[in-house]
Design an enzyme around this catalytic site. Structure first.
Site, mmCIF file in Angstrom:
data_model
loop_
_atom_site.group_PDB
_atom_site.id
_atom_site.type_symbol
_atom_site.label_atom_id
_atom_site.label_comp_id
_atom_site.label_asym_id
_atom_site.label_seq_id
_atom_site.Cartn_x
_atom_site.Cartn_y
_atom_site.Cartn_z
ATOM 1 N N PRO A 171 0.604 -1.372 -0.145
ATOM 2 C CG PRO A 171 0.024 -1.053 2.316
ATOM 3 C CD PRO A 171 0.934 -1.849 1.160
ATOM 4 C CD GLU A 172 1.435 3.804 -4.282
ATOM 5 O OE1 GLU A 172 1.578 4.968 -4.549
ATOM 6 O OE2 GLU A 172 1.426 2.892 -5.136
#
Length: 275
Positions: free
Chosen positions: A2-3
């Protein structure tokens, strides 16, 4: 994945669900995940109350009574909260039994995620050692500092934005989106960018990540955001994963190349390489 938007969504979910609860027992089934040592990690967490869940870049920070638990989700880390029996799952690795009878479980298919326990006074030095850039906000992300750092580097701008030293939180998906919005070619050399391009990149970074947070992050392939919920940012992506489709700005076909080992999506008409 995830970012930053996905990690921020996890942060908000955890804050809502576990803030104020005391950790009564800890079980670690994959000790290599605990950077500061699994035995001391288990012992020191017992009796600690979760005071607040914060974030710095892609790192989750669980502020406890006496410590800060730093959790980096890496590729596919996620948290689940169970109020009854915890199901058997080979991808569940760390278990926190909480004071209300619930169990917070860290799940990670690839086992790339990490956890470590620090004193709060050591946080600044920790992130300094990581050379982590500013948060992508109007207040923290200074355009003059950004331009100075870019001017000293020959790295392609995409690779430079991914390394977290210019600004915290960008990953492969959002870098492609930022570069498209700013109309900058991903292979453009950092030092060749004009002042106008630098200002455009800064603003695009702030805007794209803010939109990602607003939409709860992206749900792509196997990743689901906080506590298994789906985000909707994937419905707003302009170029990532759109190779072969028409550019939403000029109708030219979006292309995909490999840059620095990463799949990279851009419009060859809107994002022309200079220099």
């Amino acid at each position: 994945m995830p970012e930053l938007p996905e990690v921020e969504t996890v942060r908000r979910g955890l804050n809502r669900l576990v803030k104020g609860k005391k950790i009564e027992r800890v079980r670690v089934d994959y000790p290599r995940m605990i950077v500061t040592g699994a035995d001391s990690f288990r012992e020191q967490l017992v009796g600690q109350t979760i005071m607040e869940v914060d974030r710095r870049g892609k790192y989750l920070l669980l502020y406890l009574t006496d410590f800060v638990l730093i959790s980096h989700l890496r590729m596919e880390g996620k948290y689940n909260l169970f109020y009854d029996v915890v199901p058997i799952n080979k991808h569940f690795h760390v278990f926190f039994a909480l004071s209300d009878g619930s169990t917070l479980v860290y799940q990670d298919v690839r086992k790339f995620g990490t956890m470590e326990l620090l004193r709060e006074v050591d946080l600044d030095a920790y992130f300094l050692s990581k050379k982590l850039g500013p948060e992508p906000t109007e207040e923290d992300f200074d355009v003059a500092v950004f331009q100075t750092k870019l001017a000293k580097s020959k790295k392609p701008i995409k690779s430079h934005l991914l390394d977290q030293t210019l600004v915290a939180g960008l990953g492969n998906i959002y870098v492609d989106e930022v570069l498209f919005r700013a109309q900058v070619h991903p292979a453009q050399g950092s030092s060749t960018l004009t002042a106008e391009q630098v200002a455009g990149l800064r603003q695009a970074t702030i805007d794209v990540l803010a939109l990602g947070v607003e939409k709860g992050g992206s749900t792509i392939r196997t990743y689901k955001n906080a506590l298994g919920m789906d985000g909707t940012m994937q419905d707003y992506l302009q170029v990532y994963g759109k190779q072969g489709q028409a550019c939403p700005r000029c109708q030219t076909e979006i292309v995909k190349i490999q840059l620095g080992g990463r799949g990279t999506h851009f419009c060859p008409q809107c994002q022309v390489k200079h220099g």
